[in-house]
Design a protein around this motif. Structure first.
Motif, PDB file in Angstrom:
ATOM      1  N   GLY A  78      71.555  17.728  40.167  1.00 25.52           N
ATOM      2  CA  GLY A  78      72.974  17.421  39.931  1.00 25.52           C
ATOM      3  C   GLY A  78      73.959  18.517  40.297  1.00 25.52           C
ATOM      4  O   GLY A  78      75.158  18.304  40.203  1.00 25.52           O
ATOM      5  N   GLU A  79      73.485  19.685  40.696  1.00 25.37           N
ATOM      6  CA  GLU A  79      74.398  20.787  41.029  1.00 25.37           C
ATOM      7  C   GLU A  79      73.702  21.722  41.999  1.00 25.37           C
ATOM      8  O   GLU A  79      72.471  21.789  42.044  1.00 25.37           O
ATOM      9  CB  GLU A  79      74.810  21.544  39.759  1.00 25.37           C
ATOM     10  N   VAL A  80      74.523  22.427  42.783  1.00 26.37           N
ATOM     11  CA  VAL A  80      73.932  23.325  43.790  1.00 26.37           C
ATOM     12  C   VAL A  80      74.496  24.732  43.603  1.00 26.37           C
ATOM     13  O   VAL A  80      75.632  24.902  43.163  1.00 26.37           O
ATOM     14  CB  VAL A  80      74.203  22.818  45.235  1.00 26.37           C
ATOM     15  N   PRO A  81      73.692  25.752  43.941  1.00 26.08           N
ATOM     16  CA  PRO A  81      74.154  27.134  43.753  1.00 26.08           C
ATOM     17  C   PRO A  81      75.048  27.573  44.910  1.00 26.08           C
ATOM     18  O   PRO A  81      75.108  26.898  45.942  1.00 26.08           O
ATOM     19  CB  PRO A  81      72.848  27.922  43.785  1.00 26.08           C
ATOM     20  N   GLU A  82      75.665  28.709  44.747  1.00 25.52           N
ATOM     21  CA  GLU A  82      76.437  29.348  45.810  1.00 25.52           C
ATOM     22  C   GLU A  82      75.421  29.887  46.840  1.00 25.52           C
ATOM     23  O   GLU A  82      74.590  30.734  46.507  1.00 25.52           O
ATOM     24  CB  GLU A  82      77.242  30.483  45.147  1.00 25.52           C
ATOM     25  N   PRO A  83      75.429  29.380  48.081  1.00 27.08           N
ATOM     26  CA  PRO A  83      74.363  29.766  49.026  1.00 27.08           C
ATOM     27  C   PRO A  83      74.355  31.243  49.389  1.00 27.08           C
ATOM     28  O   PRO A  83      73.285  31.817  49.595  1.00 27.08           O
ATOM     29  CB  PRO A  83      74.635  28.920  50.272  1.00 27.08           C
ATOM     30  N   VAL A  84      75.540  31.895  49.442  1.00 29.85           N
ATOM     31  CA  VAL A  84      75.579  33.300  49.889  1.00 29.85           C
ATOM     32  C   VAL A  84      74.736  34.181  48.972  1.00 29.85           C
ATOM     33  O   VAL A  84      73.914  34.975  49.417  1.00 29.85           O
ATOM     34  CB  VAL A  84      77.043  33.806  49.957  1.00 29.85           C
TER      35      VAL A  84
END
Ligand code: AMP
Length: 377
Positions: free
Chosen positions: A308-314
């Motif tokens: 349901g949520e995604v992290p900050e890719p950097v």
């Protein structure tokens, strides 16, 4: 060569990504116009029971496979009259009904928990007397991620079911006080060749897989042999072709089979970076009739599901050997929208890298705290 895939979710998406280097082409069928594969392959939007649409879909395909285990068996049988279907429809039939599945384990001499079919309130009372409490009542069909299950610990729990007794065929299983949950991904080719990935340790939250560790910490050769022997018997009994997932409980140093999934599986996603050939590549090699790829692991992997949520890719991708997979789905609570695989050369290094993950992953839902002193020894 074009392969038809029933189901257009993330498993189909990752199958296609593994197939393009082999010059395989794909066509998907899914009832949802939002199925994520739409952005990488032609997709037919139709119900699995629409035989006219199935016939049109199958036209010109070399074979059909599936990434969704609740495809109606009749639809798979219908397609099999025109085009090879792998895994064979009898594998779907065995996996879709928990009673069939557990009966198959029993017939093959594969240890599983005690179970009884239940079709009414009165039969539940008899079953509870036979198995005792705690026990788990499950719908025979269409249960997933812990849905359609009731843990019965006391007679009050049994009585509480009375008002809303499910009007669908059920199975009562004796509750297993397992040490941990494991799974094995097994693969069988069209020539009968087999290969097995190492056992993986799985951690769930609210019935959904959150974390897989591959290989499973403290994995012994004896346990691996036990899992391979059980899965080989299933592969052969079903004349199986493709990847099969077998979910197991470790209990008293031995394994009890819980269920099978006749498809690539979430607990095998680590194999994209963590094995010589991934489960997706091996499924395709198997169904096409190519030699199977090596299942040997490349170091130690942890797979974390993004729900349901995604992290900050950097921040995430600054961690060495961290890999982000996003499925292109709209973010909704409880929905698998991506996963992260973290790989390392040793268990100690993996443990360090898990600790280096950004705060997003250090929240309790990821369950990393199950290893305060590091993963596998
Ligand atoms: P299933 O849908 O059969 O995979 O069950 C979902 C989860 O419920 C499993 O991953 C286990 O954590 C738990 N579970 C299922 N069956 C049993 C059982 N017989 N005893 C204890 N826990 C179970």
């Amino acid at each position: 060569m074009t392969i038809g895939i029933l189901g257009g979710g993330q498993l189909g998406y990752m199958l296609a990504l593994a197939g393009y280097p082999l010059d395989l082409h794909f066509r998907f069928l899914d009832p949802s116009p939002q199925a994520p594969v739409g952005r990488i392959a032609p997709r037919v939007t139709a119900e699995y029971t629409d035989y006219e649409a199935l016939d049109k879909f199958a036209h010109g395909l070399a074979l059909v496979t599936y990434e969704f285990e609740n495809v109606p068996v009749e639809a798979a049988r219908h397609l099999a009259r025109h085009v090879p279907v792998y895994p064979p429809p009898q594998a779907l039939e065995a996996a879709q009904d928990r009673l069939n599945e557990k009966t198959l384990f029993q017939e093959l001499g594969i240890p599983t928990t005690e179970f009884v079919a239940v079709n009414s309130r009165a039969e539940l009372d008899v079953a509870v007397r036979k198995l005792g409490l705690p026990s788990v009542l499950k719908t025979r069909r269409l249960g997933y991620d812990g849905k359609g299950q009731w843990v019965l610990r006391t007679q009050e729990d049994v009585a509480a079911l009375g008002k809303n007794f499910p009007s669908t065929p059920l199975i009562l299983e004796k509750f297993v006080s397992f040490v941990r949950e494991l799974s094995i991904l097994a693969v069988r080719g069209r020539s009968g060749e087999t290969a097995f990935y190492p056992l993986v340790e799985n951690h769930h939250r609210s019935g959904i897989l959150r974390l897989s560790l591959a290989p499973a910490p403290q994995l012994t050769e004896a346990l691996q042999r036990e899992a391979e022997s059980a899965s080989r018997r299933i592969l052969e009994a079903l004349a199986y072709v493709g990847v099969l997932a077998v979910e197991l409980f470790e209990c008293g140093g031995h394994l009890l089979a819980n269920e099978i999934a006749p498809r690539v599986h979430n607990s095998g996603h680590w194999s994209i970076e963590g094995a010589v050939a991934s489960q997706f590549e091996n499924h395709l090699r198997a169904v096409v009739g190519l030699p199977l790829g090596e299942t040997r692991t490349l170091g130690y992997s942890a797979m974390l599901n993004l729900i349901g949520e995604v992290p900050e890719p950097v921040e995430l991708l600054a961690v060495p050997d961290a890999h982000l997979h996003l499925y292109g789905k709209a973010l909704r609570p409880g929905r698998k929208v991506g996963h992260v695989t973290l790989r390392a050369e040793s268990a100690e290094e993996l443990s360090l890298r898990l600790n280096q993950l950004p705060p997003f992953f250090q929240r309790k839902e990821f369950g990393l705290s199950v290893y305060p002193s590091g993963v596998a020894k």
